[in-house]
Enzyme design. Structure first.
Site, PDB file in Angstrom:
ATOM      1  N   GLU A 144       0.830  -1.214   0.000  1.00 55.94           N
ATOM      2  CA  GLU A 144       0.000   0.000   0.000  1.00 55.94           C
ATOM      3  C   GLU A 144       0.859   1.256   0.000  1.00 55.94           C
ATOM      4  OE1 GLU A 144      -0.722  -2.712   1.657  1.00 55.94           O
ATOM      5  OE2 GLU A 144      -2.708  -3.188   0.893  1.00 55.94           O
ATOM      6  N   HIS A 193     -10.565  -6.987   8.464  1.00 59.88           N
ATOM      7  CA  HIS A 193     -11.180  -6.503   7.224  1.00 59.88           C
ATOM      8  C   HIS A 193     -12.466  -5.712   7.485  1.00 59.88           C
ATOM      9  CE1 HIS A 193      -8.683  -9.906   6.035  1.00 59.88           C
ATOM     10  NE2 HIS A 193      -8.746  -9.501   4.766  1.00 59.88           N
TER      11      HIS A 193
END
Lengths: 380, 310
Positions: free
Chosen positions: B43, B112
């Site tokens: 990321e 998540h």
């Protein structure tokens, strides 16, 4: 809810004559209110736009309770004025609830409820809260602002005449308790005035004829111009001089009791206008359609009991005014004119005055001024 | 992509796989690998690449699979994307759009399922949007591309399957203001993204009890639309903030503070918050449901502050 008399405590809103969003001008009649003195048309004291109606028709509320919010047109910032008449912007001192002292336990009052309570002049800390954890909410405050209507059934329902006596009693008691009255009186030769009146009426239609009462009222109004000291109120320990002369006229009502609505700027009206104003006031007082300003604006009151056959009236001042004038009957008496005893129409004029506001010397000048005016009727 | 050739999409699985939530399905075939770029699982690297491309005049759209993984790129976001215009005295602009999924409700467990958009809403120098409607998802993407500064769009994963009318020819609308989704008089339910349908469901239940709830969709989380918040509460005098973030230090806390500052004298009850329980979001369905704001919880809180209506 305007105060329409010193002892008025509450009034019932009967009808709105305006709607939110409506434009009003100072002096417009915006609502009808039922008081101890009957139905009164409430005049608005400010110009602007009716922003919100706060009290719905049918509700009895205490004097000083805002009835609606008017956004004044000048106030571009949206600052709202509330419908308290000028001079009563602050609640009357005796009605101000005692400020609660800060205690270990403070009541839960929502910010909105606090703000609303201040607007309505209610001590929110005395209310029972219906909100979460017993907090006082705006709904609790608004409920408290509405004095519960008198029960429709039960022994406490007062007939209007009883209510009116109670109100008059309270006003007179307050006057006698608080106002140090002093009295002056004089006998006035009405010969010149009545002669002048007869001549003046000779050229008039019956419908436009003047009555002696109009001369007396005008003489009082002009007398006040010369001694404005008596055109005053005693407020919070000091004299407040009033610029305008609004002459209250005591009118007895058929059902008993009396009212003393004011003729605005009586000193500026000619005799004919004054006659018309009195006639109009008497009719409307008896029909129960006086305007709020007429009940609250009087700066001095005149009572005349000549019709009832008495010589002298020693009146009780109508608070918060500082003086009251009484006239007895006009009657022919032996009177000395230029060394000879002749029959002349005379009237006893008496003055009750508030010694906090004025003194005998000044008050005597006023009464003498009234007499002088009546001796020169053409000056009226 | 059609209108501006400077625009490209970059992120994990956005190309061959069509996006973890199928947002970019078919785009690789249409626009080719230069403009639809799959990246390694880093990321920090691909958000940084997006920042660099934006600095160089491109209009990158960076997709981060979920907000949970975006934490690896926080350094790029806070120290570069949000700061460079300020640090360069206005010489550098970063017209970057970052999209990412947020929120819980699909049994994806603690790594998540978190709602961390509030962390981003804390940072000056970026703008934060959260669509709750199909039209807003489209309008916010357009507004983000037109904005000269970094815009972060948080898409609740529970909303990806939602359907709605889309006016694809609508002019680019500025989604920076909150919008009243349901007008009401007794309480304002303030929500955004995945909490909006829950607030609307609660309002529906409340209406059966005579409680007329207004529902305000925040839409823009930074800067918050204080004027609309205050205006709504000035009408209803009560507010409940629904926020899937954890309660402590939540966006709901910021909204509450704004209301206290701006609408204190209009409040008739304390501002309430319905947030997630302060636990990592559980996997088990019943526990996950219990941890999240639900319409029943909102209704219960409203009942505490709105007096019963006859």
């Amino acid at each position: 809810m305007p105060s329409l008399g010193a002892e008025m405590e509450r009034g019932r809103l009967v009808e709105w004559r305006v709607r939110p969003g409506g434009r009003v001008r100072r002096g417009d009649i915006i609502a009808e209110v039922e008081t101890d003195k009957g139905l009164i048309d409430v005049e608005v004291f400010a110009s602007g736009v009716v922003e919100r109606i706060l009290i719905e028709p049918g509700n009895m509320v205490a004097v000083g309770t805002p009835l609606a919010v008017i956004r004044e047109e000048e106030a571009a910032t949206g600052v709202t004025g509330t419908s308290l008449p000028p001079g009563q912007a602050a609640p009357q001192p005796e009605r101000t609830p005692a400020q609660p002292t800060i205690a270990a336990w403070a009541p839960r009052v929502s910010p909105l409820a606090r703000r609303r309570a201040r607007e309505l002049g209610i001590d929110a800390s005395t209310l029972r809260g219906s909100g979460a954890d017993g907090a006082v909410t705006v709904a609790d405050v608004e409920r408290a602002a509405i004095v519960p209507a008198e029960p429709a059934t039960g022994a406490t329902l007062e007939p209007p005449a009883v209510r009116m006596r109670r109100v008059i009693g309270a006003a007179m008691l307050r006057s006698k308790r608080e106002i140090p009255h002093f009295y002056l009186s004089t006998t006035i030769d009405l010969g010149p005035a009545l002669s002048w009146l007869a001549a003046a009426n000779a050229t008039r239609d019956v419908s436009r004829r003047l009555l002696p009462g109009a001369l007396l009222l005008k003489a009082v109004a002009l007398g006040l111009r010369e001694v404005p000291e008596l055109n005053a109120r005693w407020e919070e320990g000091a004299v407040r001089q009033l610029a305008d002369i609004h002459l209250g006229v005591a009118i007895s009502l058929r059902g008993g009791g009396l009212v003393a609505p004011a003729i605005h700027h009586a000193d500026r009206l000619d005799l004919e206008a004054l006659m018309a104003a009195v006639k109009d006031l008497v009719e409307r007082a008896r029909a129960g359609s006086l305007r709020s300003s007429e009940l609250s604006d009087g700066t001095i009151t005149v009572t005349s009991l000549g019709d009832r056959g008495v010589d002298t009236v020693l009146p009780i001042i109508f608070p918060p005014q500082a003086a009251m004038v009484g006239f007895g009957r006009v009657v022919e008496r032996p009177w000395v004119v230029e060394g000879s005893v002749v029959a002349r129409p005379v009237v006893h004029a008496s003055l009750a005055a508030d010694h906090r506001v004025s003194d005998g010397h000044r008050a005597a000048r006023f009464l003498a001024g009234v007499e002088a005016r009546l001796r020169q009727p053409e000056s009226l | 992509l059609l209108a501006d050739e400077r625009v490209f999409l970059i992120g994990e699985d956005v190309g061959k796989y069509g996006g973890a939530y199928a947002c970019s399905a078919g785009l690789l075939e249409e626009f080719g690998p230069e403009r639809i770029r799959d990246t390694p699982l880093s990321e920090s690297a691909f958000v940084g690449a997006g920042i660099g491309a934006a600095l160089a005049g491109m209009r990158p759209i960076v997709e981060v699979m979920t907000v949970n993984f975006s934490l690896l790129a926080l350094d790029q976001v806070v120290n570069n994307a949000a700061a460079l215009r300020h640090m360069s005295g206005g010489q550098f602009a970063i017209p970057l759009v970052v999209r990412m999924a947020t929120g819980a409700g699909r049994q994806l467990a603690a790594q998540h399922s978190h709602s961390l958009e509030n962390w981003y809403a804390h940072v000056p120098g970026i703008k934060v949007l959260a669509p709750a409607r199909v039209q807003d998802a489209r309008d916010m993407l357009l507004a983000g591309l037109e904005d000269p500064d970094p815009v972060f769009i948080f898409e609740h994963q529970g909303l990806y399957a939602s359907e709605g009318e889309l006016d694809d020819d609508a002019p680019p609308a500025a989604p920076w203001r909150a919008v009243v989704r349901r007008a009401g008089r007794h309480v304002t339910l303030i929500a955004y993204g995945g909490s909006l349908p829950k607030a609307l469901a609660a309002a529906e239940q409340l209406s059966a009890e005579g409680i007329d709830a207004e529902v305000l969709d925040l839409r823009c989380l930074r800067p918050l639309d204080k004027a609309s918040l205050v205006a709504s509460v000035a009408r209803t005098h009560r507010a409940v903030v629904v926020d899937e973030g954890w309660r402590a230090g939540s966006l709901a806390a910021e909204v509450s503070a704004l209301l206290m500052e701006g609408a204190f004298y209009d409040l008739d009850a304390p501002v309430q918050r319905v947030c997630s329980e302060e636990v990592p979001i559980p996997y088990a369905r019943h526990l996950e449901e219990a941890a999240l704001p639900q319409p029943e919880k909102i209704v219960g809180v409203v009942r505490q502050i709105v007096p019963p209506r006859g």
